[in-house]
Each structure stands twice: as structure tokens, then as C-alpha cells.
Motif scaffolding. Structure first.
Motif, PDB file in Angstrom:
ATOM      1  N   ALA A 171       0.809  -1.223   0.000  1.00  0.00           N
ATOM      2  CA  ALA A 171       0.000   0.000   0.000  1.00  0.00           C
ATOM      3  C   ALA A 171       0.840   1.270   0.000  1.00  0.00           C
ATOM      4  CB  ALA A 171      -0.947   0.003   1.201  1.00  0.00           C
ATOM      5  N   ASP A 224     -11.785   4.730  -0.957  1.00  0.00           N
ATOM      6  CA  ASP A 224     -11.367   3.414  -0.482  1.00  0.00           C
ATOM      7  C   ASP A 224      -9.907   3.140  -0.805  1.00  0.00           C
ATOM      8  OD1 ASP A 224     -12.916   1.468  -3.212  1.00  0.00           O
ATOM      9  OD2 ASP A 224     -11.497   3.130  -3.224  1.00  0.00           O
ATOM     10  N   GLY A 225      -9.186   4.147  -1.327  1.00  0.00           N
ATOM     11  CA  GLY A 225      -7.762   4.000  -1.589  1.00  0.00           C
ATOM     12  C   GLY A 225      -7.430   3.438  -2.953  1.00  0.00           C
ATOM     13  N   MET A 226      -8.444   3.179  -3.800  1.00  0.00           N
ATOM     14  CA  MET A 226      -8.185   2.628  -5.121  1.00  0.00           C
ATOM     15  C   MET A 226      -7.577   3.693  -6.012  1.00  0.00           C
ATOM     16  SD  MET A 226      -9.454  -0.541  -5.100  1.00  0.00           S
ATOM     17  CE  MET A 226     -10.220  -1.115  -6.600  1.00  0.00           C
ATOM     18  N   LEU A 275       0.670   3.653  -2.977  1.00  0.00           N
ATOM     19  CA  LEU A 275      -0.364   4.674  -3.193  1.00  0.00           C
ATOM     20  C   LEU A 275       0.230   6.076  -3.222  1.00  0.00           C
ATOM     21  CD1 LEU A 275      -3.232   3.244  -0.963  1.00  0.00           C
ATOM     22  CD2 LEU A 275      -3.216   3.416  -3.456  1.00  0.00           C
ATOM     23  N   HIS A 280      -6.182  -2.568  -7.130  1.00  0.00           N
ATOM     24  CA  HIS A 280      -6.317  -1.154  -6.785  1.00  0.00           C
ATOM     25  C   HIS A 280      -6.347  -0.257  -8.024  1.00  0.00           C
ATOM     26  CE1 HIS A 280      -5.136  -2.902  -2.972  1.00  0.00           C
ATOM     27  NE2 HIS A 280      -5.518  -1.797  -2.376  1.00  0.00           N
ATOM     28  N   HIS A 287       1.458  -7.683   0.384  1.00  0.00           N
ATOM     29  CA  HIS A 287       0.028  -7.366   0.354  1.00  0.00           C
ATOM     30  C   HIS A 287      -0.486  -7.322   1.791  1.00  0.00           C
ATOM     31  CE1 HIS A 287      -4.154  -7.417  -0.819  1.00  0.00           C
ATOM     32  NE2 HIS A 287      -3.848  -7.544  -2.098  1.00  0.00           N
ATOM     33  N   TRP A 313      -1.842  -7.007  -6.374  1.00  0.00           N
ATOM     34  CA  TRP A 313      -2.246  -5.850  -5.572  1.00  0.00           C
ATOM     35  C   TRP A 313      -2.556  -4.672  -6.483  1.00  0.00           C
ATOM     36  CZ3 TRP A 313      -0.862  -0.819  -5.025  1.00  0.00           C
ATOM     37  CH2 TRP A 313      -1.340  -0.137  -3.899  1.00  0.00           C
ATOM     38  N   SER A 317       0.162   7.246  -6.702  1.00  0.00           N
ATOM     39  CA  SER A 317      -1.101   7.119  -7.431  1.00  0.00           C
ATOM     40  C   SER A 317      -1.432   8.362  -8.245  1.00  0.00           C
ATOM     41  CB  SER A 317      -2.242   6.795  -6.471  1.00  0.00           C
ATOM     42  OG  SER A 317      -2.430   7.841  -5.524  1.00  0.00           O
ATOM     43  N   VAL A 328      -7.819   9.851  -6.330  1.00  0.00           N
ATOM     44  CA  VAL A 328      -7.778   8.661  -5.482  1.00  0.00           C
ATOM     45  C   VAL A 328      -9.113   8.513  -4.786  1.00  0.00           C
ATOM     46  CG1 VAL A 328      -6.628   7.537  -3.571  1.00  0.00           C
ATOM     47  CG2 VAL A 328      -5.308   8.951  -5.127  1.00  0.00           C
TER      48      VAL A 328
END
Length: 203
Positions: free
Chosen positions: A46, A198-200, A49, A183, A74, A179, A52, A195
Motif C-alpha cells: 500500500a 477506499d484507496g483505489m 499509493l 487497486h 500485500h 495488488w 497514485s 484517489v
């Protein structure tokens, strides 16, 4: 059980501003009479991110050590390893070093993210000071310097991997590409939404 960090195993961890707090808690718990179990994951998948915004827009990512290796794990693997330990008495009272299944450079991770998001993001090598200036609002200078030291050690050098996730859960650790796909934006999502809550990664 404590969710600690693999950073406590590095030389000089007690003087490392990132590792010191985890090490101090481990030492305090180890000094008690109870049975304590430590989970020591490496780099969380994560953490990607942070890139992102650049990936979703197809912009370049600036990094001081683009070819530094990491072992992205993950977060579901960490959770499942914790469940296995908590529900299996014979696993109590030990320390478990958790890694992902691959040693990937930052550049490789960004390439994987770009493919999953349907974008093309380049990676620019920048100086330490230039990168530090861009993150000064979020990362204190001592922490940035500690990151630089860690990244320099693994620059072009694959990091050691473990099979601990598989040994605890009976299933191999999930690859970073999985992962990234999990995402990535769906085709139905509209461009420019950033973004998601939910962080996707959003398109």
C-alpha cells in the motif's frame, strides 16, 4: 501479538528514527512475563499509493533511488498471517519476518502500477535534496535521511525474501501485480476523479 517492522532487524535499528519506535516496543514487551509474538513485515504494498497521483495522470515520478529494491507485501497477507498466529497456539511466542514474494525496484513497481491503471508513467532520477524538498511538508528531514540510507543499501541489490507467509497460511504470498490490479480503476470510472475514498487508484 505486535505488528512490528522488519526494520528492527537492520544494523543500528536503535538509532534509526523509523525503526527505533518499533524496536523499543518489542523490547518492552519482550521484558514482560507474557508470551509475545512479533510480526515483522517489510514494505507494505500500500505504500505504492504515494505514486497514485502521478500514475493516474501519466506523469513522471521523481525518485532519488529508482532502482532501489523492496519486498512489497500485500496487506491481506499480513492479516492472514496474523490470523494464523492468533488461532494456532504452537505459533505463539515467536518472531516472524514477512515479505512479499518478489524483490522489485521502485521503477519496476511503478511500471506494474502503470500497466494496471492503463497509463504510462516515466521515472526520473533526482537528487536527495530535490526529493527531500518536495516531501518536506510530510516527511521530517531525519526520516527522509533514514530512508535515503536504506534505499542506498538496496540500490540495485535485491532484498532477501522469506516464505513465512506461506509457512503460516499454507498459501504463497500474493504478488505485487495482483495488488496493483486490485487497486486499479475500473473501465466504468470517469477520468480525473483522483484517489477514491477506499484507496483505489482512480482514472
Amino acid at each position: 501479538m505486535l505488528l512490528s517492522s522488519g526494520s528492527v532487524l537492520a544494523p543500528g535499528a536503535a538509532d534509526n528514527p523509523i525503526a527505533a519506535s518499533d524496536l523499543a516496543v518489542e523490547q518492552a514487551l519482550a521484558a514482560t512475563t507474557g508470551s509475545t509474538t512479533f510480526l515483522r513485515p517489510g514494505v507494505f504494498a500500500a505504500n505504492a499509493l504515494q505514486w497514485s497521483g502521478a500514475v493516474k495522470s501519466g506523469s513522471a515520478v521523481d525518485l532519488p533511488y529508482p532502482f532501489s529494491h523492496a519486498d512489497p507485501i500485500h496487506e491481506t497477507d499480513i492479516a492472514e498471517a496474523a490470523l494464523a498466529v492468533l488461532t494456532t497456539p504452537r505459533l505463539h511466542g515467536a518472531a516472524y519476518e514477512l515479505t512479499g514474494p518478489e524483490s522489485l525496484t521502485f521503477a519496476e513497481q511503478i511500471e506494474i502500477l502503470s500497466r494496471a491503471a492503463g497509463r504510462k508513467s516515466a521515472v526520473n532520477a533526482v537528487s536527495r535534496e530535490a526529493w527531500k524538498a518536495t516531501v518536506a511538508q510530510y516527511i521530517p528531514a531525519p526520516f527522509a535521511d533514514s530512508l535515503f540510507d536504506d534505499w542506498a543499501v538496496s540500490d540495485g541489490v535485491p532484498v532477501p525474501l522469506t516464505r513465512t507467509v506461506e509457512e503460516l497460511t499454507g498459501r504463497p504470498a500474493r504478488p505485487f501485480a495482483g495488488w496493483a490490479r486490485g487497486h486499479a480503476p475500473s473501465p466504468a470510472e470517469s477520468p480525473g476523479c483522483g484517489v477514491r475514498p477506499d484507496g483505489m487508484l482512480a482514472a
